[in-house]
Design a protein around this motif. Structure first.
Motif, PDB file in Angstrom:
ATOM      1  N   ILE A  81       7.302 -23.742 -50.248  1.00 58.17           N
ATOM      2  CA  ILE A  81       7.531 -24.885 -49.359  1.00 58.17           C
ATOM      3  C   ILE A  81       7.419 -26.190 -50.137  1.00 58.17           C
ATOM      4  CG2 ILE A  81       6.623 -26.157 -47.374  1.00 58.17           C
ATOM      5  CD1 ILE A  81       5.757 -23.472 -46.209  1.00 58.17           C
ATOM      6  N   LEU A  82       6.387 -26.290 -50.977  1.00 60.08           N
ATOM      7  CA  LEU A  82       6.207 -27.502 -51.791  1.00 60.08           C
ATOM      8  C   LEU A  82       7.382 -27.687 -52.740  1.00 60.08           C
ATOM      9  CD1 LEU A  82       2.385 -27.192 -52.612  1.00 60.08           C
ATOM     10  CD2 LEU A  82       3.476 -28.651 -50.894  1.00 60.08           C
ATOM     11  N   LEU A  83       7.839 -26.585 -53.324  1.00 54.05           N
ATOM     12  CA  LEU A  83       8.995 -26.656 -54.215  1.00 54.05           C
ATOM     13  C   LEU A  83      10.249 -27.057 -53.443  1.00 54.05           C
ATOM     14  CD1 LEU A  83      10.062 -26.190 -57.098  1.00 54.05           C
ATOM     15  CD2 LEU A  83      10.456 -23.793 -56.470  1.00 54.05           C
ATOM     16  N   GLY A  84      10.383 -26.542 -52.213  1.00 54.30           N
ATOM     17  CA  GLY A  84      11.527 -26.894 -51.379  1.00 54.30           C
ATOM     18  C   GLY A  84      11.540 -28.362 -51.010  1.00 54.30           C
ATOM     19  N   ALA A  85      10.354 -28.943 -50.807  1.00 57.10           N
ATOM     20  CA  ALA A  85      10.275 -30.373 -50.496  1.00 57.10           C
ATOM     21  C   ALA A  85      10.785 -31.203 -51.658  1.00 57.10           C
ATOM     22  CB  ALA A  85       8.836 -30.750 -50.154  1.00 57.10           C
ATOM     23  N   ARG A  86      10.540 -30.749 -52.882  1.00 54.74           N
ATOM     24  CA  ARG A  86      11.015 -31.468 -54.067  1.00 54.74           C
ATOM     25  C   ARG A  86      12.489 -31.214 -54.334  1.00 54.74           C
ATOM     26  NH1 ARG A  86       7.361 -30.176 -59.083  1.00 54.74           N
ATOM     27  NH2 ARG A  86       8.957 -31.556 -59.972  1.00 54.74           N
ATOM     28  N   GLN A  87      12.923 -29.965 -54.146  1.00 55.35           N
ATOM     29  CA  GLN A  87      14.293 -29.594 -54.495  1.00 55.35           C
ATOM     30  C   GLN A  87      15.295 -30.005 -53.421  1.00 55.35           C
ATOM     31  OE1 GLN A  87      15.550 -28.130 -57.283  1.00 55.35           O
ATOM     32  NE2 GLN A  87      13.573 -28.068 -58.315  1.00 55.35           N
ATOM     33  N   PHE A  88      14.892 -29.971 -52.154  1.00 50.08           N
ATOM     34  CA  PHE A  88      15.831 -30.205 -51.063  1.00 50.08           C
ATOM     35  C   PHE A  88      15.459 -31.465 -50.279  1.00 50.08           C
ATOM     36  CE2 PHE A  88      15.796 -25.593 -51.860  1.00 50.08           C
ATOM     37  CZ  PHE A  88      17.123 -25.444 -52.260  1.00 50.08           C
ATOM     38  N   SER A  89      14.567 -31.333 -49.297  1.00 49.40           N
ATOM     39  CA  SER A  89      14.201 -32.498 -48.487  1.00 49.40           C
ATOM     40  C   SER A  89      12.878 -32.238 -47.778  1.00 49.40           C
ATOM     41  CB  SER A  89      15.289 -32.801 -47.453  1.00 49.40           C
ATOM     42  OG  SER A  89      15.384 -31.749 -46.509  1.00 49.40           O
ATOM     43  N   ILE A  90      12.293 -33.322 -47.280  1.00 45.73           N
ATOM     44  CA  ILE A  90      11.053 -33.205 -46.516  1.00 45.73           C
ATOM     45  C   ILE A  90      11.307 -32.487 -45.202  1.00 45.73           C
ATOM     46  CG2 ILE A  90       9.220 -34.493 -45.352  1.00 45.73           C
ATOM     47  CD1 ILE A  90       9.010 -34.547 -48.372  1.00 45.73           C
ATOM     48  N   SER A  91      12.455 -32.761 -44.568  1.00 44.94           N
ATOM     49  CA  SER A  91      12.762 -32.106 -43.293  1.00 44.94           C
ATOM     50  C   SER A  91      12.864 -30.596 -43.466  1.00 44.94           C
ATOM     51  CB  SER A  91      14.063 -32.665 -42.711  1.00 44.94           C
ATOM     52  OG  SER A  91      15.159 -32.389 -43.565  1.00 44.94           O
ATOM     53  N   ALA A  93      11.219 -28.847 -45.686  1.00 47.99           N
ATOM     54  CA  ALA A  93       9.850 -28.369 -45.865  1.00 47.99           C
ATOM     55  C   ALA A  93       9.103 -28.309 -44.533  1.00 47.99           C
ATOM     56  CB  ALA A  93       9.113 -29.273 -46.851  1.00 47.99           C
ATOM     57  N   ILE A  94       9.323 -29.302 -43.679  1.00 45.57           N
ATOM     58  CA  ILE A  94       8.652 -29.324 -42.373  1.00 45.57           C
ATOM     59  C   ILE A  94       9.136 -28.165 -41.508  1.00 45.57           C
ATOM     60  CG2 ILE A  94       8.406 -30.619 -40.222  1.00 45.57           C
ATOM     61  CD1 ILE A  94       8.505 -33.180 -41.896  1.00 45.57           C
ATOM     62  N   LYS A  95      10.455 -27.975 -41.443  1.00 44.46           N
ATOM     63  CA  LYS A  95      11.003 -26.868 -40.655  1.00 44.46           C
ATOM     64  C   LYS A  95      10.495 -25.523 -41.172  1.00 44.46           C
ATOM     65  CE  LYS A  95      15.428 -28.824 -39.113  1.00 44.46           C
ATOM     66  NZ  LYS A  95      16.899 -28.671 -39.211  1.00 44.46           N
ATOM     67  N   SER A  96      10.487 -25.354 -42.500  1.00 49.04           N
ATOM     68  CA  SER A  96      10.035 -24.095 -43.080  1.00 49.04           C
ATOM     69  C   SER A  96       8.550 -23.865 -42.814  1.00 49.04           C
ATOM     70  CB  SER A  96      10.320 -24.077 -44.586  1.00 49.04           C
ATOM     71  OG  SER A  96      11.710 -24.176 -44.840  1.00 49.04           O
ATOM     72  N   SER A  97       7.757 -24.928 -42.885  1.00 53.74           N
ATOM     73  CA  SER A  97       6.326 -24.805 -42.607  1.00 53.74           C
ATOM     74  C   SER A  97       6.090 -24.348 -41.176  1.00 53.74           C
ATOM     75  CB  SER A  97       5.625 -26.155 -42.839  1.00 53.74           C
ATOM     76  OG  SER A  97       5.767 -26.575 -44.183  1.00 53.74           O
ATOM     77  N   LEU A  98       6.810 -24.956 -40.233  1.00 52.23           N
ATOM     78  CA  LEU A  98       6.676 -24.564 -38.830  1.00 52.23           C
ATOM     79  C   LEU A  98       7.131 -23.128 -38.619  1.00 52.23           C
ATOM     80  CD1 LEU A  98       7.979 -27.830 -37.088  1.00 52.23           C
ATOM     81  CD2 LEU A  98       5.609 -27.036 -37.258  1.00 52.23           C
ATOM     82  N   ALA A  99       8.230 -22.741 -39.285  1.00 49.43           N
ATOM     83  CA  ALA A  99       8.748 -21.382 -39.134  1.00 49.43           C
ATOM     84  C   ALA A  99       7.765 -20.353 -39.679  1.00 49.43           C
ATOM     85  CB  ALA A  99      10.097 -21.264 -39.847  1.00 49.43           C
ATOM     86  N   ILE A 100       7.221 -20.607 -40.856  1.00 50.10           N
ATOM     87  CA  ILE A 100       6.288 -19.663 -41.481  1.00 50.10           C
ATOM     88  C   ILE A 100       4.978 -19.588 -40.692  1.00 50.10           C
ATOM     89  CG2 ILE A 100       4.869 -19.289 -43.550  1.00 50.10           C
ATOM     90  CD1 ILE A 100       7.275 -20.469 -45.143  1.00 50.10           C
ATOM     91  N   PHE A 101       4.497 -20.739 -40.242  1.00 53.10           N
ATOM     92  CA  PHE A 101       3.262 -20.751 -39.436  1.00 53.10           C
ATOM     93  C   PHE A 101       3.488 -20.040 -38.103  1.00 53.10           C
ATOM     94  CE2 PHE A 101       0.195 -22.900 -36.564  1.00 53.10           C
ATOM     95  CZ  PHE A 101      -0.977 -22.513 -37.206  1.00 53.10           C
ATOM     96  N   GLY A 102       4.669 -20.256 -37.492  1.00 53.46           N
ATOM     97  CA  GLY A 102       4.993 -19.564 -36.244  1.00 53.46           C
ATOM     98  C   GLY A 102       5.069 -18.060 -36.440  1.00 53.46           C
ATOM     99  N   LEU A 103       5.654 -17.620 -37.549  1.00 52.96           N
ATOM    100  CA  LEU A 103       5.723 -16.189 -37.841  1.00 52.96           C
ATOM    101  C   LEU A 103       4.334 -15.603 -38.037  1.00 52.96           C
ATOM    102  CD1 LEU A 103       7.353 -13.642 -38.509  1.00 52.96           C
ATOM    103  CD2 LEU A 103       7.461 -14.433 -40.877  1.00 52.96           C
ATOM    104  N   ALA A 104       3.481 -16.339 -38.748  1.00 49.49           N
ATOM    105  CA  ALA A 104       2.107 -15.862 -38.970  1.00 49.49           C
ATOM    106  C   ALA A 104       1.367 -15.691 -37.637  1.00 49.49           C
ATOM    107  CB  ALA A 104       1.362 -16.847 -39.872  1.00 49.49           C
ATOM    108  N   LEU A 105       1.557 -16.631 -36.712  1.00 45.76           N
ATOM    109  CA  LEU A 105       0.908 -16.533 -35.399  1.00 45.76           C
ATOM    110  C   LEU A 105       1.448 -15.332 -34.616  1.00 45.76           C
ATOM    111  CD1 LEU A 105       0.788 -20.274 -34.232  1.00 45.76           C
ATOM    112  CD2 LEU A 105      -1.114 -18.864 -35.048  1.00 45.76           C
ATOM    113  N   MET A 106       2.761 -15.144 -34.657  1.00 45.82           N
ATOM    114  CA  MET A 106       3.362 -14.015 -33.932  1.00 45.82           C
ATOM    115  C   MET A 106       2.864 -12.684 -34.490  1.00 45.82           C
ATOM    116  SD  MET A 106       5.656 -14.936 -31.508  1.00 45.82           S
ATOM    117  CE  MET A 106       7.011 -13.769 -31.459  1.00 45.82           C
TER     118      MET A 106
END
Length: 301
Positions: A81-91, A93-106
């Protein structure tokens, strides 16, 4: 009125969060989380199977350590995610963080009954559901498996392609699995990875994969008219020079037709060409993506 925030900025923010593309992305991500959760809880986890990439690493660590899988999913993906924020965009990284955290909760809270005990079905359909989840998330502009982010970064700094890196990464992962778990589990997990990767390709490329078609025929004007008016596709005319055998120097200023169609349309095009010129020389090759022109949008774009 608070002058610290320009009115235009507030308006742009509101228009963004109330627009259909914004909610469509989150809908795809939510569907992706649910599909991946079913694949993990209903197929892979009860049978000790795993996948490739960052998800495979999380599943392997869950088998080898006492750490909960939901925690491992987050921890393994944080560097990506941190690498994605540098390589692509902050948005991204935010979407991916929410997706991964949501998957972990599920994964931590939902309970899915074991659907089958057949190992082959577990490997194939577990990979299908997991790949569907990854594919839907990518369609939503996020990732729940960050291996491709690392692969893109490595490919920019070395001679390895993205596919080469992912292949090498997973070879090492499955070798470790064969050593520390069992060879049979590693083999079934390779089948899971194959099923998941093909499913991801399907969701990213869609059924309507694009094909580039080049047509060489003396009846090029008639074929050009057919492509433009009957198929409703754009066509480009390229000037060429060539021949074969004794006619190598007798065919100057030939015209080559080029068009881009979907795989679903290729049979119709070839049939129409066959009616006009059965001896026409036709070349087909896959195209990753297109933008603009006369190409209709893919599903889920």
């Amino acid at each position: 009125m608070n002058q610290s925030q320009p009115i235009g900025t507030e308006t742009n923010f509101l228009s963004t969060i109330t627009s259909w593309p914004f909610w469509k992305d989150f809908l795809f991500i939510a569907i992706g989380i649910c599909m991946a959760s079913i694949g993990l809880k209903g197929f892979l986890l009860p049978n000790g199977f795993f996948d490739g990439g960052a998800m495979g690493m999380s599943l392997l660590l869950e088998l080898l350590t006492p750490v909960n899988l939901s925690v491992l999913i987050v921890l393994v993906n944080i560097p990506f995610i941190l690498l994605g924020a540098r390589q692509f965009s902050i948005s991204f990284a935010i979407k991916s963080s929410l997706a991964i955290f949501g998957l972990a909760l599920m994964v931590h809270y939902i309970e899915v009954p074991t659907i089958t005990a057949d190992k082959l079905l577990i490997a194939v359909f577990g990979g299908f559901f997991l790949g569907s989840g990854i594919g839907f998330s990518i369609r939503g502009g996020a990732v729940i498996d960050g291996t491709e982010v690392l692969a893109i970064s490595v490919s920019r700094k070395s001679s390895l392609t993205v596919g080469d890196f992912i292949t090498v990464f997973n070879i090492f992962l499955f070798i470790i699995a064969a050593i520390f778990v069992t060879l049979e589990t590693a083999m079934y997990s390779m089948l899971t990875y194959f099923s998941a990767s093909k499913t991801v390709d399907f969701f990213i490329n869609g059924v309507e994969e694009y094909l580039g078609v080049m047509i060489m025929s003396p009846q090029n004007e008639e074929i050009k008219s057919m492509i433009s008016y009957d198929l409703g596709r754009g066509v480009t005319v390229l000037k060429s020079d060539g021949g074969y055998g004794e006619k190598a120097n007798l065919l100057p200023d030939r015209k080559v037709l080029f068009c881009v169609i979907t795989r679903l349309e290729v049979t119709r095009l070839l049939t129409a060409i066959e009616k006009i010129d059965p001896k026409a020389f036709v070349i087909q090759y896959p195209i990753k993506d297109t933008k603009g022109g006369m190409i209709k949008k893919r599903p889920m774009h």
